[in-house]
Scaffold this motif. Structure first.
Motif, short mmCIF file in Angstrom:
data_model
loop_
_atom_site.label_atom_id
_atom_site.label_comp_id
_atom_site.label_asym_id
_atom_site.label_seq_id
_atom_site.Cartn_x
_atom_site.Cartn_y
_atom_site.Cartn_z
N ALA A 15 0.84 -1.20 0.00
CA ALA A 15 0.00 0.00 0.00
C ALA A 15 0.87 1.25 0.00
CB ALA A 15 -0.93 -0.01 1.22
N GLY A 16 1.96 1.21 0.76
CA GLY A 16 2.90 2.32 0.74
C GLY A 16 3.56 2.49 -0.62
N ARG A 17 3.94 1.36 -1.23
CA ARG A 17 4.52 1.42 -2.56
C ARG A 17 3.53 2.01 -3.56
NH1 ARG A 17 8.23 -2.58 -4.11
NH2 ARG A 17 7.77 -1.85 -6.23
N ALA A 18 2.27 1.59 -3.46
CA ALA A 18 1.25 2.09 -4.39
C ALA A 18 1.05 3.60 -4.22
CB ALA A 18 -0.06 1.34 -4.18
N SER A 19 1.06 4.07 -2.96
CA SER A 19 0.90 5.51 -2.72
C SER A 19 2.09 6.28 -3.28
CB SER A 19 0.77 5.77 -1.20
OG SER A 19 -0.44 5.24 -0.72
N HIS A 20 3.27 5.70 -3.16
CA HIS A 20 4.46 6.35 -3.70
C HIS A 20 4.41 6.40 -5.23
CE1 HIS A 20 9.09 6.45 -4.26
NE2 HIS A 20 8.62 7.69 -4.10
N ASP A 21 3.98 5.29 -5.84
CA ASP A 21 3.86 5.25 -7.30
C ASP A 21 2.80 6.26 -7.78
OD1 ASP A 21 5.77 3.31 -7.35
OD2 ASP A 21 4.38 1.65 -7.67
N LEU A 22 1.73 6.37 -7.01
CA LEU A 22 0.70 7.35 -7.36
C LEU A 22 1.27 8.76 -7.33
CD1 LEU A 22 -2.16 8.35 -7.91
CD2 LEU A 22 -2.66 8.10 -5.45
N TYR A 23 2.12 9.06 -6.34
CA TYR A 23 2.72 10.40 -6.28
C TYR A 23 3.55 10.67 -7.53
CZ TYR A 23 6.00 14.08 -5.40
OH TYR A 23 6.75 15.21 -5.56
N ARG A 82 1.43 16.23 -3.30
CA ARG A 82 2.27 16.03 -2.11
C ARG A 82 1.62 15.07 -1.10
NH1 ARG A 82 6.59 18.69 0.20
NH2 ARG A 82 6.74 18.60 2.47
N LYS A 83 0.32 15.14 -0.94
CA LYS A 83 -0.34 14.31 0.07
C LYS A 83 -0.19 12.82 -0.24
CE LYS A 83 -5.04 13.93 -1.80
NZ LYS A 83 -6.48 14.11 -1.51
N ASP A 84 0.01 12.47 -1.49
CA ASP A 84 0.22 11.07 -1.85
C ASP A 84 1.56 10.58 -1.31
OD1 ASP A 84 -2.21 10.95 -3.20
OD2 ASP A 84 -1.31 11.63 -5.09
N VAL A 143 3.07 11.90 1.32
CA VAL A 143 2.90 11.87 2.78
C VAL A 143 2.19 10.59 3.20
CG1 VAL A 143 1.76 12.99 4.73
CG2 VAL A 143 2.91 14.37 2.99
N SER A 144 1.17 10.19 2.45
CA SER A 144 0.46 8.94 2.75
C SER A 144 1.40 7.74 2.66
CB SER A 144 -0.72 8.76 1.79
OG SER A 144 -1.69 9.76 1.97
N ALA A 145 2.29 7.75 1.68
CA ALA A 145 3.25 6.65 1.53
C ALA A 145 4.13 6.54 2.77
CB ALA A 145 4.10 6.86 0.29
N VAL A 146 4.62 7.68 3.27
CA VAL A 146 5.47 7.67 4.47
C VAL A 146 4.70 7.10 5.66
CG1 VAL A 146 6.66 9.13 6.14
CG2 VAL A 146 6.93 9.57 3.70
N LYS A 147 3.45 7.51 5.82
CA LYS A 147 2.66 7.01 6.94
C LYS A 147 2.48 5.50 6.88
CE LYS A 147 0.03 11.27 7.77
NZ LYS A 147 -1.33 11.90 7.77
N MET A 148 2.24 4.97 5.69
CA MET A 148 2.06 3.52 5.56
C MET A 148 3.36 2.77 5.82
SD MET A 148 -0.51 3.37 2.30
CE MET A 148 -1.98 4.40 2.27
N PHE A 149 4.48 3.30 5.32
CA PHE A 149 5.76 2.66 5.59
C PHE A 149 6.07 2.69 7.09
CE2 PHE A 149 6.95 3.90 1.05
CZ PHE A 149 6.73 2.62 0.57
N ASP A 150 5.76 3.79 7.74
CA ASP A 150 5.99 3.87 9.18
C ASP A 150 5.14 2.86 9.94
OD1 ASP A 150 7.95 5.80 9.23
OD2 ASP A 150 6.57 7.48 9.46
N ARG A 151 3.91 2.66 9.47
CA ARG A 151 3.03 1.69 10.14
C ARG A 151 3.57 0.27 10.01
NH1 ARG A 151 -2.65 2.02 7.84
NH2 ARG A 151 -3.04 0.42 9.42
N VAL A 152 4.22 -0.03 8.89
CA VAL A 152 4.81 -1.37 8.75
C VAL A 152 5.82 -1.61 9.86
CG1 VAL A 152 6.25 -2.86 7.31
CG2 VAL A 152 4.47 -1.44 6.25
#
Length: 566
Positions: free
Chosen positions: A78-86, A92-94, A96-105
């Protein structure tokens, strides 16, 4: 007929057990397949709703089955997908979402093989495109500290070097956003911790009682990290002032992190070097959870009787503490002080309490008073500061009043002087102590007997002691004890043979309890040993001890910049 129904029931149960994981595995395969299809279709990638559908599917899988073996992988994707979307959207929020998902892992699945990969990805996104360099540095440096054998170590080290100019002044990691607190939910206000190598204690300060559940995660040696202990707190939110990560490369406790598996559940994860057992206790007034962790190799020690004389029997307590390796000392970043202005020197025992008595009749109280006076004179000469004695004659002073005196005088240091004793006449050497927990049943039993307490009362005292440690200058005391021990051993060896270094130790000594300044207890020799009894009686030996104590204080003061180095 009964056997037929039993066999039928068991068959159905087995089928259900087989079907449920298969269904979960199918669900993961499905959401992962959707992500791969999107990656392979440049046309579908142009539409945001396709990305959002894939990201939601991956997150939904993780939420529905958080303990599934692929839950961490789903969240990572999910983090990878958010990063690819960005990369396509440029929004920018995409990122930021990627960072949050990676942190949750990393927060929720610290034992996963993807934990360091996720932290590295978070660092890279924070560096570019978000240009939050300090937070990126923290992610990279955390990987270097926590995963020295992981496959992301090299890249993380390069990242930390690249962003070294953005290193924070204190070793904390920026906190990802937290869920909004529910009305009436308890709050985690603070996390306190102590690491003794084979034992660690973590205290969670809370605003109210909570429901909790504790569990462990096994070590993964191939990835370079040890076991984890986590505690889930229900209906709890973390204070905004509390960092999400504490990196502490200690002997047992490697780090502490917090995360939110759900909006109402707070997870506290302890990264450990090893784990034999643990205990979690809930205490009120004030509300807190106390987590005790025991390392592999720690064995319970049976209680033994130690027939050493003395009204407070400090010698008995000291002789019962087992030998330990030198302590790893944690030096704070800075100590604000105007220098050494006032030092209190405590001559152990006195009056009706003779302390330990040597084989030739030498009394500990006599030796400690003579040495305390010499130490005081040398300290005055060396530092031009005020030096006070808790007693300057053969007077009995209760243990509690000794540190109370030092507190009233607003002393900068407290040094308690003693002569050691053992049941065995052959035991000899020098050792230095500072205030800390009892670390085994033997020490607790001795403390209970000598202080007139039950074992339960001593256990309660340990918790009170931990609370007092916030003001007890434990780190400074440990450094003072270390410098004192090194100076005593090195200086005495220059003039005397067979000086044995017994190291620095710790324990719940009443003579130190309550001191609000760095405080140590020095065992200058064993009065029960004939050779060392003779030395303790000798004025030249006493003077050499005094000079060594001054040297230890000077080295400590220089380390904390309490005196000029030139």
């Amino acid at each position: 007929m009964i056997r037929f129904y039993v066999r039928t029931f068991l068959s159905l149960l087995t089928l259900l057990l087989l079907v449920v994981p298969v269904c979960a595995d199918d669900a993961y395969d499905k959401v992962r397949s959707e992500f791969r299809k999107l990656q392979n279709s440049s046309k579908q990638q142009l539409y945001r709703h396709n990305w959002e559908r894939v990201i939601e599917g991956l997150e939904q899988f993780q939420r529905n089955d958080q303990d599934h073996p692929q839950a961490a992988s789903a969240l990572f994707l999910a983090g990878r997908a958010s990063h690819d979307l960005y990369r396509i959207s440029g929004v920018r929020k995409d990122a930021v979402s990627a960072v949050k998902m990676f942190d949750r892992v990393h927060d929720l699945y610290p034992a996963s093989s993807l934990a360091d990969d996720a932290m590295l990805m978070a660092g890279e996104v924070l560096e570019d495109p978000l240009q939050r360099f300090e937070e990126a540095y923290r992610r990279f440096s955390s990987i270097v500290t926590l995963y020295p054998k992981g496959d992301m170590f090299g890249k993380a080290r390069e990242g930390a070097k690249r962003l070294a100019a953005h290193a924070p002044k204190r070793p904390t990691v920026a906190a990802p956003s937290r869920p909004v607190a529910e009305p009436g939910a308890a709050r985690l206000e603070n996390i306190r911790h102590r690491d003794e190598g084979d034992f660690a204690r973590v205290v969670l300060d809370l605003t109210g009682p909570v429901g909790f559940k504790a569990n462990t995660l096994p070590a993964d040696t191939s990835r370079g990290f040890g076991p984890r202990l986590y505690v889930d707190l229900e209906q709890v939110q973390a204070s905004e002032r509390l960092p999400d990560r504490f990196v502490m490369p200690g002997r047992l406790l490697q780090g502490i992190r917090t995360g939110h598996p759900t909006s109402s559940r707070l997870r506290v994860v302890l990264d450990l070097a090893s784990l034999k057992d643990f205990r979690v206790s809930q205490i009120d007034r004030p509300d807190r959870l106390v987590i005790d962790v025991f390392a592999e190799g720690v064995e319970d020690v049976d209680e033994v009787e130690v027939p050493v004389s003395g009204a407070d029997s400090i010698g008995a307590m000291l002789s019962s503490v087992p030998n330990e390796p030198d302590l790893a000392i944690n030096i704070p970043d800075s100590t604000l002080s105007k220098g050494l202005r006032r030092i209190v020197v405590d001559a152990g025992h006195g009056g009706k309490d003779p302390g330990a008595v040597g084989p030739n009749g030498l009394k500990e109280k006599t030796v400690t008073l003579a040495m305390a006076k010499k130490i005081a004179a040398e300290l005055k000469k060396a530092f031009k500061c005020e030096v006070l004695l808790t007693r300057d004659d053969d007077t009995f002073i209760p243990l509690a009043e000794r540190t109370q005196f030092a507190n009233r005088k607003n002393a900068d240091l407290f040094i308690s002087v003693h002569a050691n004793a053992s049941r065995s006449r052959s035991v000899y050497g020098v050792e230095t102590f500072y205030l800390n927990f009892s670390k085994n049943r033997q020490a607790v039993a001795v403390a209970a007997r000598e202080n007139g307490m039950s074992l339960k009362e001593v256990g309660d005292l340990e918790l009170i002691l931990f609370d007092l440690m916030a003001n007890a200058k434990i780190n400074e005391s440990s450094r003072l004890a270390s410098e004192m021990q090194k100076s005593l051993v090195s200086d005495l060896r220059q003039k005397y043979s067979r000086i044995k270094d017994l190291g620095v130790k710790q324990g719940p000594f009443h003579v130190l309890l309550g001191a609000t300044m760095p405080s140590v207890l020095v065992e200058t020799a064993f009065i029960s040993n004939r050779r060392e009894e003779s030395r303790l009686k000798d004025s030249a030996y006493q003077q050499q001890v005094a000079k060594a104590v001054v040297k230890g204080v000077r080295n400590y003061a220089r380390a904390f910049k309490l005196i000029a180095t030139k």
